[in-house]
Enzyme design. Structure first.
Site, mmCIF file in Angstrom:
data_model
loop_
_atom_site.group_PDB
_atom_site.id
_atom_site.type_symbol
_atom_site.label_atom_id
_atom_site.label_comp_id
_atom_site.label_asym_id
_atom_site.label_seq_id
_atom_site.Cartn_x
_atom_site.Cartn_y
_atom_site.Cartn_z
ATOM 1 N N GLY A 198 -35.926 -12.750 111.910
ATOM 2 C CA GLY A 198 -37.165 -13.274 111.357
ATOM 3 C C GLY A 198 -37.713 -12.371 110.275
ATOM 4 O O GLY A 198 -38.850 -12.527 109.841
ATOM 5 N N THR A 199 -36.891 -11.419 109.847
ATOM 6 C CA THR A 199 -37.274 -10.451 108.825
ATOM 7 C C THR A 199 -36.978 -11.014 107.436
ATOM 8 O O THR A 199 -35.990 -11.718 107.244
ATOM 9 C CB THR A 199 -36.476 -9.148 109.030
ATOM 10 O OG1 THR A 199 -36.828 -8.591 110.277
ATOM 11 C CG2 THR A 199 -36.756 -8.150 107.931
ATOM 12 N N ASN A 241 -39.104 -18.184 108.013
ATOM 13 C CA ASN A 241 -40.390 -18.662 108.509
ATOM 14 C C ASN A 241 -40.150 -19.486 109.770
ATOM 15 O O ASN A 241 -39.449 -20.493 109.730
ATOM 16 C CB ASN A 241 -41.093 -19.510 107.442
ATOM 17 C CG ASN A 241 -42.547 -19.772 107.756
ATOM 18 O OD1 ASN A 241 -42.902 -20.128 108.872
ATOM 19 N ND2 ASN A 241 -43.402 -19.598 106.765
ATOM 20 N N HIS A 289 -50.532 -14.812 100.657
ATOM 21 C CA HIS A 289 -50.490 -14.124 101.944
ATOM 22 C C HIS A 289 -51.519 -12.990 101.955
ATOM 23 O O HIS A 289 -52.127 -12.677 100.941
ATOM 24 C CB HIS A 289 -49.091 -13.544 102.212
ATOM 25 C CG HIS A 289 -48.072 -14.578 102.575
ATOM 26 N ND1 HIS A 289 -47.367 -15.279 101.636
ATOM 27 C CD2 HIS A 289 -47.644 -15.024 103.792
ATOM 28 C CE1 HIS A 289 -46.547 -16.123 102.248
ATOM 29 N NE2 HIS A 289 -46.698 -15.993 103.545
ATOM 30 N N HIS A 290 -51.652 -12.367 103.120
ATOM 31 C CA HIS A 290 -52.551 -11.221 103.283
ATOM 32 C C HIS A 290 -52.070 -10.040 102.439
ATOM 33 O O HIS A 290 -50.895 -9.955 102.047
ATOM 34 C CB HIS A 290 -52.623 -10.819 104.759
ATOM 35 C CG HIS A 290 -51.278 -10.605 105.387
ATOM 36 N ND1 HIS A 290 -50.614 -9.394 105.343
ATOM 37 C CD2 HIS A 290 -50.465 -11.472 106.036
ATOM 38 C CE1 HIS A 290 -49.462 -9.514 105.956
ATOM 39 N NE2 HIS A 290 -49.323 -10.749 106.389
ATOM 40 N N LYS A 342 -48.775 -7.845 103.206
ATOM 41 C CA LYS A 342 -47.409 -8.359 103.099
ATOM 42 C C LYS A 342 -46.676 -7.651 101.972
ATOM 43 O O LYS A 342 -47.163 -7.576 100.847
ATOM 44 C CB LYS A 342 -47.413 -9.873 102.864
ATOM 45 C CG LYS A 342 -46.009 -10.482 102.938
ATOM 46 C CD LYS A 342 -46.072 -11.995 102.976
ATOM 47 C CE LYS A 342 -44.685 -12.612 103.064
ATOM 48 N NZ LYS A 342 -43.977 -12.220 104.310
ATOM 49 N N GLY A 360 -40.330 -14.484 101.558
ATOM 50 C CA GLY A 360 -39.021 -15.022 101.906
ATOM 51 C C GLY A 360 -39.054 -16.531 102.021
ATOM 52 O O GLY A 360 -38.076 -17.216 101.690
ATOM 53 N N THR A 361 -40.180 -17.063 102.480
ATOM 54 C CA THR A 361 -40.308 -18.520 102.596
ATOM 55 C C THR A 361 -40.274 -19.181 101.235
ATOM 56 O O THR A 361 -39.611 -20.205 101.041
ATOM 57 C CB THR A 361 -41.624 -18.883 103.316
ATOM 58 O OG1 THR A 361 -41.625 -18.270 104.607
ATOM 59 C CG2 THR A 361 -41.757 -20.391 103.473
#
Length: 205
Positions: free
Chosen positions: A68-69, A92, A123-124, A127, A133-134
């Site tokens: 999930g990295t 994701n 994103h925050h 990140k 990556g998504t």
């Protein structure tokens, strides 16, 4: 019971995955993966970093692996590991993001070169990978199309992805927004249940 070990169990996402596993009836959290020990398990979930997954692969011994990295992943090493087991690469874990791929493929089949494609991801501020990556995975759906990706980092935003199809006269925009990291943890549990059924191989989502 499916026995699961988490690499990155103390992180923001890892800790949520652990919590959900412990509340499930069919999964068992057998421990965190540290620098030396991989607990005996059926599935290892990696939610660390590109360096973390690179250091993990040589220590695996046939466990199913869910990555999930995001970032620059050691794809050659991951694909070689499929000689021993099954690898899922999942930028994701969101089920909603997974639903987007066939929708985008259908739109692609209907448009011509007059349509421009743009992806915007927000994103925050913590990140690290830019673009996400998504966003990169979404762009891959368009293959030979030139896709412009814009990245924003704002406060505590969990994740927003917008895909826009634009001509001189009109615009279509599809938006996916995550409200909680529990979304990703829930999706991860689904992936754990799925991967144990798969033969050896490399799968990207």
């Amino acid at each position: 019971m499916i026995k699961v070990a988490i690499h990155g169990a103390n992180g923001k996402l890892g800790s949520r995955i652990v919590s959900m596993i412990e509340k499930s009836n069919d999964l068992s959290f057998v421990g965190a993966v540290n620098n030396e020990v991989i607990p005996e398990c059926d599935v290892v979930v990696d939610v660390t970093s590109d360096k973390g997954i690179t250091s993990l692969i040589p220590r695996l011994s046939g466990e199913k692996l869910i990555v999930g990295t995001t970032g620059i992943l050691p794809l050659n090493e991951l694909k070689k590991y499929t000689e021993k087991s099954t690898v899922y690469v999942v930028p994701n874990f969101s089920e909603g993001i997974q639903m987007l791929y066939p929708i985008l493929e259908d739109i692609i089949s209907r448009i011509d070169k007059n349509w421009k494609v743009e992806i915007e991801e927000t994103h925050h501020t913590e990140k690290k990978d830019i673009p996400s990556g998504t966003a990169k995975r979404l762009a891959e759906v368009f293959k030979d199309t030139d896709v412009k990706i814009a990245s924003k980092r704002e406060g505590g935003v969990i994740g927003i992805h917008k895909i826009a199809f634009i001509t001189e006269y009109e615009k279509i925009e599809i938006t996916h927004e995550a409200f909680s990291r529990d979304l990703y943890a829930s999706g991860c549990l689904k992936m754990i249940r799925d991967i144990v059924k798969e033969p050896n191989g490399y799968f990207s989502f």
